[in-house]
Design a protein around this motif. Structure first.
Motif, PDB file in Angstrom:
ATOM      1  N   GLY A  22      32.281  17.282  60.936  1.00  0.00           N
ATOM      2  CA  GLY A  22      32.149  15.917  61.670  1.00  0.00           C
ATOM      3  C   GLY A  22      33.418  15.789  62.347  1.00  0.00           C
ATOM      4  O   GLY A  22      33.613  15.351  63.755  1.00  0.00           O
ATOM      5  N   LEU A  23      34.638  15.782  61.634  1.00  0.00           N
ATOM      6  CA  LEU A  23      35.946  15.764  62.061  1.00  0.00           C
ATOM      7  C   LEU A  23      36.281  16.858  63.403  1.00  0.00           C
ATOM      8  O   LEU A  23      36.855  16.315  64.145  1.00  0.00           O
ATOM      9  CB  LEU A  23      37.001  15.805  61.044  1.00  0.00           C
ATOM     10  CG  LEU A  23      37.073  14.624  59.941  1.00  0.00           C
ATOM     11  CD1 LEU A  23      37.970  14.939  58.840  1.00  0.00           C
ATOM     12  CD2 LEU A  23      37.424  13.355  60.585  1.00  0.00           C
ATOM     13  N   PHE A  25      34.027  18.011  65.359  1.00  0.00           N
ATOM     14  CA  PHE A  25      33.122  18.028  66.317  1.00  0.00           C
ATOM     15  C   PHE A  25      33.721  16.836  67.028  1.00  0.00           C
ATOM     16  O   PHE A  25      33.740  16.661  68.493  1.00  0.00           O
ATOM     17  CB  PHE A  25      32.003  17.396  65.861  1.00  0.00           C
ATOM     18  CG  PHE A  25      30.730  17.399  66.945  1.00  0.00           C
ATOM     19  CD1 PHE A  25      30.068  18.290  67.496  1.00  0.00           C
ATOM     20  CD2 PHE A  25      30.396  15.840  67.150  1.00  0.00           C
ATOM     21  CE1 PHE A  25      29.225  18.196  68.712  1.00  0.00           C
ATOM     22  CE2 PHE A  25      29.416  15.727  68.224  1.00  0.00           C
ATOM     23  CZ  PHE A  25      28.915  16.889  69.037  1.00  0.00           C
ATOM     24  N   THR A  26      34.314  15.834  66.399  1.00  0.00           N
ATOM     25  CA  THR A  26      34.842  14.622  67.261  1.00  0.00           C
ATOM     26  C   THR A  26      36.256  14.798  67.762  1.00  0.00           C
ATOM     27  O   THR A  26      36.999  13.937  68.027  1.00  0.00           O
ATOM     28  CB  THR A  26      34.922  13.285  66.131  1.00  0.00           C
ATOM     29  OG1 THR A  26      35.500  13.495  65.146  1.00  0.00           O
ATOM     30  CG2 THR A  26      33.351  12.862  65.956  1.00  0.00           C
ATOM     31  N   GLU A  27      36.951  16.040  67.323  1.00  0.00           N
ATOM     32  CA  GLU A  27      38.088  16.590  67.854  1.00  0.00           C
ATOM     33  C   GLU A  27      39.365  15.583  67.036  1.00  0.00           C
ATOM     34  O   GLU A  27      40.495  15.551  67.704  1.00  0.00           O
ATOM     35  CB  GLU A  27      38.271  16.389  69.474  1.00  0.00           C
ATOM     36  CG  GLU A  27      37.269  17.259  70.047  1.00  0.00           C
ATOM     37  CD  GLU A  27      37.359  17.334  71.655  1.00  0.00           C
ATOM     38  OE1 GLU A  27      38.300  16.144  71.928  1.00  0.00           O
ATOM     39  OE2 GLU A  27      36.876  18.035  72.228  1.00  0.00           O
ATOM     40  N   THR A  28      39.026  15.213  65.710  1.00  0.00           N
ATOM     41  CA  THR A  28      40.057  14.561  65.084  1.00  0.00           C
ATOM     42  C   THR A  28      40.969  15.522  64.526  1.00  0.00           C
ATOM     43  O   THR A  28      42.180  15.175  64.519  1.00  0.00           O
ATOM     44  CB  THR A  28      39.330  13.771  63.951  1.00  0.00           C
ATOM     45  OG1 THR A  28      38.542  12.667  64.817  1.00  0.00           O
ATOM     46  CG2 THR A  28      40.256  12.947  63.417  1.00  0.00           C
TER      47      THR A  28
END
Length: 62
Positions: A22-23, A25-28
């Motif tokens: 998830g991180l 995917f959100t480019e975090t």
């Protein structure tokens, strides 16, 4: 393939894997976060190759 990843271990692997993906995917955290696929798959299938190499087993045997 014999199960060598127990219940709590599996749950933690799945959670950590999903968080990392998830991180990523959100480019975090960048693309390296997709390494979360590894703990996710080991948690889903209940088998870890590294555990086999080191002789570890977190499954409860009956």
């Amino acid at each position: 393939m014999k199960c060598n990843v127990g219940g709590m271990d599996r749950a933690l692997r799945i959670i950590v894997g999903l968080i990392l993906i998830g991180l990523a995917f959100t480019e975090t955290v960048g693309n390296w976060g997709y390494i979360g696929v590894v703990p996710l798959l080991t948690g889903v299938f209940g088998f870890c190759g590294a555990y086999t190499l080191f002789g570890l087993n977190s499954c409860k045997t009956k």
